[in-house]
Design an enzyme around this catalytic site. Structure first.
Site, PDB file in Angstrom:
ATOM      1  N   CYS A   6      45.422   0.986  36.918  1.00 42.46           N
ATOM      2  CA  CYS A   6      43.625   1.386  36.537  1.00 42.46           C
ATOM      3  C   CYS A   6      42.801  -0.708  37.654  1.00 42.46           C
ATOM      4  CB  CYS A   6      43.310   0.759  35.421  1.00 42.46           C
ATOM      5  SG  CYS A   6      44.094  -0.100  33.955  1.00 42.46           S
ATOM      6  N   HIS A  33      36.811  -2.497  32.943  1.00 42.92           N
ATOM      7  CA  HIS A  33      37.542  -3.649  34.108  1.00 42.92           C
ATOM      8  C   HIS A  33      36.703  -4.001  34.434  1.00 42.92           C
ATOM      9  CE1 HIS A  33      41.073  -2.267  32.032  1.00 42.92           C
ATOM     10  NE2 HIS A  33      41.763  -1.872  32.401  1.00 42.92           N
TER      11      HIS A  33
END
Ligand code: 2RA
Length: 325
Positions: free
Chosen positions: A129, A232
């Site tokens: 990711c 994130h």
């Protein structure tokens, strides 16, 4: 052509988000098959007004007409079942890290190296990711100014560790991390290696070079778990081979596929997790020259690590494959 699609790991956080993204993007499904471990088999899942019963994955699961299988069930399941599926003519798009660095397996971020998806022998790997969101903005910059070096510093949400990570943040417990994630930033994601880096850091380094197809790019990374529930953030420092005007960097990023630039510091506009949550773009801001080198820049990028970082990227790869079925 309508697609006969399987989702392996359909009841997990990424698997459930894959179903949301399939619906959001109106993916052309003919038949849908949902698979899980024995523990979750039998669950009923509603999708597009129909109820599906989740089946336990086994070696016969792909003995039916399936075109594409989206895997998000961990490396052990992918190691065993991706070859079984691909040998039966299924194109597997795998979220685990197991196949990513295999020379014969394409590692794909559609906005960056989508064409490479078609050079597959039945298995395509979805990157980590934090790598995905970091490389999306890099394509136009690398093409025009040739990236010489990358320094990544990440600020990764607990949802990257799944439901246990989220519980540790919300309850202040230490089930999933060595120390309280409610009170600390942990410079420790995945396990430590002999070279002093973590597996997460080495994933960002090695996957970036593979996706950009350029091993000459020097990359280093420090990946940190922070007390944030989802999305994130990554601080990206780039050094280019060629000189540039910062105005052109802004233009390239504003026009980059999959990027939304949020950069207006006079009005305190910069990417935030709470605005990235639930979205599929990579949000980029704090774009500025790095005065400490000749041709360098810094920027800040934020993305939903479960959507663009996993589910949406996987579905985008499936859209590419479906377009040529
Ligand atoms: C994490 N990138 O955030 C890893 C795997 N999802 O934990």
């Amino acid at each position: 052509k309508l697609v006969n699609l399987a989702v392996v790991g359909a009841t997990g956080m990424v698997g459930r988000t894959i179903l949301e993204v399939l619906k959001d993007r109106d993916f052309p499904i003919n038949n849908l098959y949902l698979f899980s471990s024995k523990k979750s088999a039998g669950q009923k899942v509603e999708f597009m007004g129909k109820e599906y019963v989740v089946e336990e994955l086994n070696e016969e699961s792909f003995d039916r007409d399936i075109d594409i299988a989206l895997f998000s069930a961990g490396g052990t399941i992918s190691e065993k079942f991706a070859p079984i599926a691909s040998k039966k003519g299924v194109t597997v798009i795998d979220n685990s890290s197991f196949w990513r660095m295999n020379d014969d397996i394409p590692l794909i971020v559609p906005e960056v190296n989508g064409e490479d998806a078609f050079k597959n022998d039945g298995i395509i790997a979805n990157p980590n990711c934090s790598t995905i969101q970091s490389v999306v903005p890099l394509r136009p910059l690398h093409d025009k100014y040739k990236i010489k070096r990358i320094i990544y510093n990440t600020y990764q949400a607990v949802s990257g560790s799944g439901v246990k990570g989220v519980a540790d943040l919300e309850n202040g417990t230490c089930e999933n991390y060595p120390y309280s994630i409610a009170k600390n930033c942990l410079p420790h994601i995945d396990s430590f290696l002999d070279n002093g880096y973590t597996k997460e850091e080495m994933k960002m380094i090695e996957e970036t070079q593979k996706i950009l197809n350029d091993d000459s790019i020097k990359v280093t990374a420090t990946t940190v778990r922070v007390p944030i529930k989802n999305s994130h953030a990554v601080s990206v420092n780039l050094e280019f081979e060629k000189p540039f005007e910062i105005e052109d960097i802004f233009e390239l990023l504003k026009n980059a596929d999959g990027v939304v630039v949020q950069d207006d510091i006079k009005n305190l506009i910069y990417p935030l997790e709470e605005t990235a949550n639930g979205k599929d773009e990579v949000f980029v801001g704090r774009i500025r020259r790095d005065f400490s080198v000749d041709n360098g820049i810094n920027f800040w990028c934020v993305a939903d690590n479960i959507r663009k970082g996993a589910a949406t990227n996987t579905v985008q790869i499936a859209e590419l494959i479906a377009s040529r079925l």
